[in-house]
Scaffold this motif. Structure first.
Motif, PDB file in Angstrom:
ATOM      1  N   GLY A 127       0.892  -1.234   0.020  1.00  0.00           N
ATOM      2  CA  GLY A 127       0.024  -0.064  -0.050  1.00  0.00           C
ATOM      3  C   GLY A 127       0.730   1.299  -0.104  1.00  0.00           C
ATOM      4  N   ILE A 128       2.357   1.187  -0.126  1.00  0.00           N
ATOM      5  CA  ILE A 128       3.132   2.365  -0.023  1.00  0.00           C
ATOM      6  C   ILE A 128       3.237   2.684  -1.566  1.00  0.00           C
ATOM      7  CG2 ILE A 128       5.340   3.274   0.465  1.00  0.00           C
ATOM      8  CD1 ILE A 128       5.334   1.823   2.893  1.00  0.00           C
ATOM      9  N   LYS A 129       2.814   3.827  -1.644  1.00  0.00           N
ATOM     10  CA  LYS A 129       3.171   4.443  -3.125  1.00  0.00           C
ATOM     11  C   LYS A 129       4.306   4.894  -3.478  1.00  0.00           C
ATOM     12  CE  LYS A 129       1.525   8.189  -6.173  1.00  0.00           C
ATOM     13  NZ  LYS A 129       0.771   9.505  -6.223  1.00  0.00           N
ATOM     14  N   PRO A 130       5.033   4.347  -4.572  1.00  0.00           N
ATOM     15  CA  PRO A 130       6.428   4.792  -4.709  1.00  0.00           C
ATOM     16  C   PRO A 130       6.761   6.178  -4.946  1.00  0.00           C
ATOM     17  CG  PRO A 130       5.695   3.227  -6.533  1.00  0.00           C
ATOM     18  CD  PRO A 130       4.559   3.529  -5.459  1.00  0.00           C
ATOM     19  N   ASP A 131       7.872   6.744  -4.893  1.00  0.00           N
ATOM     20  CA  ASP A 131       7.874   8.178  -5.142  1.00  0.00           C
ATOM     21  C   ASP A 131       9.267   8.151  -6.291  1.00  0.00           C
ATOM     22  OD1 ASP A 131      10.042   7.534  -3.774  1.00  0.00           O
ATOM     23  OD2 ASP A 131       9.814   9.005  -2.142  1.00  0.00           O
ATOM     24  N   GLY A 132       9.667   9.430  -6.568  1.00  0.00           N
ATOM     25  CA  GLY A 132      10.519   9.670  -7.587  1.00  0.00           C
ATOM     26  C   GLY A 132      11.654   8.925  -7.274  1.00  0.00           C
ATOM     27  N   ILE A 133      12.267   8.807  -5.980  1.00  0.00           N
ATOM     28  CA  ILE A 133      13.305   8.236  -5.453  1.00  0.00           C
ATOM     29  C   ILE A 133      13.500   6.789  -5.599  1.00  0.00           C
ATOM     30  CG2 ILE A 133      15.308   7.936  -3.679  1.00  0.00           C
ATOM     31  CD1 ILE A 133      14.205  10.721  -2.600  1.00  0.00           C
ATOM     32  N   SER A 134      12.174   6.052  -5.362  1.00  0.00           N
ATOM     33  CA  SER A 134      12.044   4.833  -5.586  1.00  0.00           C
ATOM     34  C   SER A 134      12.306   4.310  -7.015  1.00  0.00           C
ATOM     35  CB  SER A 134      10.456   4.249  -5.028  1.00  0.00           C
ATOM     36  OG  SER A 134      10.137   4.741  -3.811  1.00  0.00           O
ATOM     37  N   PHE A 135      11.767   4.948  -7.897  1.00  0.00           N
ATOM     38  CA  PHE A 135      12.067   4.663  -9.355  1.00  0.00           C
ATOM     39  C   PHE A 135      13.587   4.894  -9.549  1.00  0.00           C
ATOM     40  CE2 PHE A 135       7.461   4.995  -9.544  1.00  0.00           C
ATOM     41  CZ  PHE A 135       7.129   3.961 -10.640  1.00  0.00           C
ATOM     42  N   ILE A 136      14.299   5.804  -8.954  1.00  0.00           N
ATOM     43  CA  ILE A 136      15.662   5.923  -9.357  1.00  0.00           C
ATOM     44  C   ILE A 136      16.255   4.469  -8.855  1.00  0.00           C
ATOM     45  CG2 ILE A 136      17.744   7.045  -8.674  1.00  0.00           C
ATOM     46  CD1 ILE A 136      16.226   9.738  -8.582  1.00  0.00           C
ATOM     47  N   SER A 137      15.838   4.128  -7.781  1.00  0.00           N
ATOM     48  CA  SER A 137      16.734   2.855  -7.318  1.00  0.00           C
ATOM     49  C   SER A 137      16.277   1.760  -8.078  1.00  0.00           C
ATOM     50  CB  SER A 137      16.118   2.627  -5.688  1.00  0.00           C
ATOM     51  OG  SER A 137      16.566   3.364  -4.957  1.00  0.00           O
ATOM     52  N   ILE A 138      14.994   1.521  -8.605  1.00  0.00           N
ATOM     53  CA  ILE A 138      14.653   0.564  -9.543  1.00  0.00           C
ATOM     54  C   ILE A 138      15.386   0.474 -10.612  1.00  0.00           C
ATOM     55  CG2 ILE A 138      12.312   1.129 -10.365  1.00  0.00           C
ATOM     56  CD1 ILE A 138      13.371  -2.394  -8.791  1.00  0.00           C
TER      57      ILE A 138
ATOM     58  N   MET B 145       6.144   5.094 -14.451  1.00  0.00           N
ATOM     59  CA  MET B 145       6.066   6.538 -13.562  1.00  0.00           C
ATOM     60  C   MET B 145       5.019   7.309 -14.121  1.00  0.00           C
ATOM     61  SD  MET B 145      10.328   7.580 -13.752  1.00  0.00           S
ATOM     62  CE  MET B 145       9.948   8.981 -12.606  1.00  0.00           C
ATOM     63  N   GLU B 146       4.361   7.404 -15.216  1.00  0.00           N
ATOM     64  CA  GLU B 146       3.498   8.145 -15.521  1.00  0.00           C
ATOM     65  C   GLU B 146       2.033   7.395 -14.734  1.00  0.00           C
ATOM     66  OE1 GLU B 146       2.834   7.939 -19.702  1.00  0.00           O
ATOM     67  OE2 GLU B 146       4.515   8.960 -20.296  1.00  0.00           O
ATOM     68  N   THR B 147       1.827   6.249 -14.620  1.00  0.00           N
ATOM     69  CA  THR B 147       0.772   5.604 -13.927  1.00  0.00           C
ATOM     70  C   THR B 147       0.598   6.291 -12.335  1.00  0.00           C
ATOM     71  OG1 THR B 147       1.282   3.436 -15.090  1.00  0.00           O
ATOM     72  CG2 THR B 147       0.045   3.392 -13.204  1.00  0.00           C
ATOM     73  N   TYR B 148       2.030   6.392 -11.866  1.00  0.00           N
ATOM     74  CA  TYR B 148       1.734   7.080 -10.538  1.00  0.00           C
ATOM     75  C   TYR B 148       1.682   8.684 -10.523  1.00  0.00           C
ATOM     76  CZ  TYR B 148       2.599   2.550  -8.503  1.00  0.00           C
ATOM     77  OH  TYR B 148       2.082   1.142  -8.035  1.00  0.00           O
ATOM     78  N   GLY B 149       1.884   9.167 -11.744  1.00  0.00           N
ATOM     79  CA  GLY B 149       1.762  10.745 -11.701  1.00  0.00           C
ATOM     80  C   GLY B 149       3.081  11.346 -11.106  1.00  0.00           C
ATOM     81  N   ILE B 150       4.149  10.689 -11.449  1.00  0.00           N
ATOM     82  CA  ILE B 150       5.486  10.984 -11.076  1.00  0.00           C
ATOM     83  C   ILE B 150       6.091  11.678 -12.134  1.00  0.00           C
ATOM     84  CG2 ILE B 150       7.944  10.473  -9.975  1.00  0.00           C
ATOM     85  CD1 ILE B 150       6.303   8.124  -8.688  1.00  0.00           C
ATOM     86  N   GLU B 151       6.520  13.003 -11.963  1.00  0.00           N
ATOM     87  CA  GLU B 151       7.248  13.787 -12.909  1.00  0.00           C
ATOM     88  C   GLU B 151       8.722  13.168 -12.976  1.00  0.00           C
ATOM     89  OE1 GLU B 151       8.219  18.305 -14.276  1.00  0.00           O
ATOM     90  OE2 GLU B 151       7.097  18.121 -12.740  1.00  0.00           O
ATOM     91  N   ARG B 152       9.201  12.900 -14.399  1.00  0.00           N
ATOM     92  CA  ARG B 152      10.478  12.535 -14.303  1.00  0.00           C
ATOM     93  C   ARG B 152      11.490  13.584 -14.230  1.00  0.00           C
ATOM     94  NH1 ARG B 152       7.769  10.016 -19.101  1.00  0.00           N
ATOM     95  NH2 ARG B 152       7.470   7.711 -18.724  1.00  0.00           N
ATOM     96  N   SER B 153      12.625  13.411 -13.407  1.00  0.00           N
ATOM     97  CA  SER B 153      13.558  14.367 -13.018  1.00  0.00           C
ATOM     98  C   SER B 153      14.706  13.845 -14.137  1.00  0.00           C
ATOM     99  CB  SER B 153      13.884  14.346 -11.720  1.00  0.00           C
ATOM    100  OG  SER B 153      14.611  12.998 -11.409  1.00  0.00           O
ATOM    101  N   ILE B 154      15.828  14.856 -14.087  1.00  0.00           N
ATOM    102  CA  ILE B 154      17.054  14.452 -14.590  1.00  0.00           C
ATOM    103  C   ILE B 154      17.808  13.200 -14.486  1.00  0.00           C
ATOM    104  CG2 ILE B 154      18.778  15.680 -13.294  1.00  0.00           C
ATOM    105  CD1 ILE B 154      18.455  16.077 -17.005  1.00  0.00           C
TER     106      ILE B 154
END
Length: 639
Positions: free
Chosen positions: A363-374, A394-403
């Motif tokens: 139930g924990i929603k991944p954030d931008g840092i989670s996606f960097i790790s994966i 990342m789009e599914t979770y509405g997370i804006e991609r960073s550099i």
């Protein structure tokens, strides 16, 4: 009797599951309308227990007539969360009701939330709201206003809010003092400190923290020495600041001095010294700290357990990191991300992916840092398709991609040798590529020996960051491998003309809880002489028993092969492993931390040493871990 029992249970409650059980007991015993009990439930779920804010929100919604204390409690919890902007919605809901009326605590908490998400517009509107309610001159509200304007970068407004106070107390003085540091006005902070009617311990601690945050280490050391009294905050600020600024030996020394004085380290001190262990690769000292944490009960504190996961992961023992992770009662997003990062550094891509799915299921929603790790995990394990899938997810979770996310994708393609795809990806990025993005591609060119593309990429880097030594060294290395010695000389001469110095390579090893550092070309000492002598012995044995042939293609000078062999034999990681073999028992794992990428020859040597000497070696270089055992490496020669 039921009320007293319930209060006693709430006093000892530490987890969300425990809170739910107590809430069920409250419902069963008819205490749901007791404002004291409900207020305690709300306080625990809003402030004290991790990942319980959604439960607090549902609890608040089911209270028929919540009072101002209940609203303030939930606003306070939101203000300190990862989503402080949500507190504004709660404030609006509160204002739309006839009762209760916002009080000074309401504005203090909501202004703190505004400061945390740095919304000047919302801050100004709330300032106006405090005027309407006649609370703007309240000392508690006014000091929070000063902090809010400072966090939003408005030192002029912060100063004005302070100057309008008729008789500022020490709390207000400390608030404007802190504001100066937050706005990088060090001179203003020093003037304010001198103007204060008197300085208390908090003032000194603010000064110390401000200098540390600004990187003014000498001023911080002087302030710490001049402090009339030091408390746990002073020591933890010093330890964390030293660790953050890379002064690892000093951080360890301060922690030992704290214990020598008989003071109990707090959780901040523990996270600070664990951070130093993680950076230095001090595995044995980290284990001692782990024992202390278990003894004093700090393993209940999520931030301390997160720091332990990070320490074990960066010290090369991912199994211990996983053990800490699995034993945590409550896990934050940082816990999951730190564990995934640990798997990623060791090249365990599949394990990182499995953990990512478990996080989603929890139930924990991944954030931008989670996606960097994966994405990092996929890159270092060669999982191209999976990496692309997570990038798109990342789009599914509405997370804006960073550099950083784009950089991971370039690394993913580059490590796999898909240099054309990496180049096309960069050219198609919706944001302008930074020097780091192009540098990642240059590193891939170095790995795969693509001279032509490397020259093109270097031209781009010359426009963005012309004085970066690493770019020149990489290009020079690519030319050297290709045997283009004239081009090597041209690059080296250009570095000399522009006074660009190569970052010196160093390696560290922990022996008997003491950190030893090795650097090529440093002055000889008893330790370095011992390492050099052992290296000569090791190289001879590897040639005889392991068939070792030095990999000299990357040596940057057109010199004789004997000189090249001597040059590669003196690399810092070889000195460190030689010292480890000389000093450590056979059963001890040799753990080395290196600031640069391990070279091809050193990688070959480590594999041979692990086979010939039957030693387990763990090397952490700039980008990942290499675990050498029985002649093989955990990276499977993919790094």
């Amino acid at each position: 009797m039921s009320e007293q029992l319930c209060l006693a249970l709430l006093r000892d409650c530490r987890t969300l599951n425990g809170l739910k059980q107590i809430h069920a007991f409250v419902s069963k015993t008819g205490l749901e309308r007791d404002p004291l009990i409900v207020g305690k439930l709300l306080l625990l779920s809003s402030v004290s227990i991790a990942n319980a804010l959604d439960y607090a929100r549902r609890l608040l919604l089911h209270i028929p007539s919540p009072d101002v204390f209940m609203y303030n409690t939930f606003i306070r919890g939101l203000s300190e969360s990862e989503t402080p902007h949500r507190s504004l919605l709660t404030y609006i809901d509160m204002c739309q009701r006839t009762t209760p009326t916002p009080d000074s605590f309401t504005f203090a908490f909501i202004l703190k939330a505004t400061a945390n998400y740095k919304s000047l517009t919302a801050g100004v509107q709330l300032h106006c709201q405090s005027l309407i309610h006649g609370l703007d001159t309240h000392l508690f509200v006014r000091t929070t206003l000063i902090s809010m304007y400072a966090e939003c970068g408005c030192i002029v407004s912060a100063r004005k809010a302070f100057d309008e106070l008729p008789q500022p107390n020490i709390v207000a003085w400390n608030a404007i003092f802190t504001a100066c540091f937050r706005c990088s006005d060090i001179k203003g902070a020093e003037i304010t400190f001198k103007q204060m009617p008197f300085q208390n311990l908090t003032s000194w601690n603010i000064m110390l923290a401000g200098y540390m945050k600004a990187g003014e280490l000498e001023l911080a050391r002087r302030t710490f020495a001049d402090m009339p009294v030091k408390d746990s905050v002073s020591w933890s600020t010093m330890i964390v600041g030293l660790a953050h600024n890379g002064c690892l030996d000093e951080a360890f020394g301060s922690f030992r001095e704290l214990q020598r004085l008989g003071m109990r380290p707090n959780e901040v001190s523990m996270t600070g010294v664990l951070s130093a262990c993680a950076q230095a690769g001090a595995f044995e000292f980290g284990k001692i700290l782990h024992g202390y944490i278990e003894k004093v009960g700090y393993n209940w504190i999520v931030s301390v357990s997160n720091a332990l996961i990070d320490t074990y992961g960066k010290c090369g023992n991912v199994n211990m990191a996983r053990l800490v992770f699995d034993r945590m009662f409550e896990k934050s997003i940082v816990s999951w991300t730190s564990m995934m990062a640990g798997f990623a550094m060791h090249g365990y891509g599949e394990e990182a992916i499995q953990l990512f799915h478990k996080m989603e299921e929890s139930g924990i929603k991944p954030d931008g840092i989670s996606f960097i790790s994966i994405l990092y995990a996929c890159s270092h394990a060669g999982l191209i398709e999976e990496g692309c899938r997570y990038f798109n997810k990342m789009e599914t979770y509405g997370i804006e991609r960073s550099i950083e996310h784009y950089g991971c994708m370039v690394d993913l393609y580059g490590r796999a040798g898909l240099l054309h795809e990496a180049t096309e990806f960069i050219l198609g990025m919706p944001i302008k590529p930074t020097a780091v993005i192009w540098r990642t591609l240059l590193g891939a060119c170095s790995i795969h020996g693509n001279v032509r593309l490397a020259e093109t990429v270097k031209e781009r880097l010359s426009e963005l960051d012309p004085d970066h030594s690493g770019d020149h060294v990489l290009l020079s290395n690519i030319y050297a491998v290709a045997g283009k010695w004239k081009d090597v000389i041209t690059v080296r001469r250009s570095m000399a003309d522009c006074k660009i110095k190569k970052t010196p390579g160093w390696s560290m090893i922990e022996v008997d809880k003491v950190m030893y550092s090795f650097m090529v070309g440093e002055g000889l000492s008893g330790v370095t002489e011992e390492a050099y002598e052992k290296v000569g012995e090791i190289m001879l044995r590897l040639k005889v028993e392991g068939g070792y042939i030095p990999e000299v293609g990357g040596v940057l000078h057109d010199i004789e092969d004997e000189e090249k062999e001597d040059a590669v034999s003196r690399h810092s990681e070889k000195l460190a492993v030689a010292f480890g073999i000389s000093r450590l028992c056979q059963e001890n794992v040799i753990r080395i931390v290196k600031n640069l990428r391990v070279c091809k020859d050193c990688h070959i040597v480590m594999k041979l040493i692990s086979k010939v000497y039957r030693r387990e070696i763990v090397v952490r270089d700039r980008s990942r871990f290499h675990s050498f055992r029985d002649g093989t490496c955990s990276c499977r020669d993919y790094w």
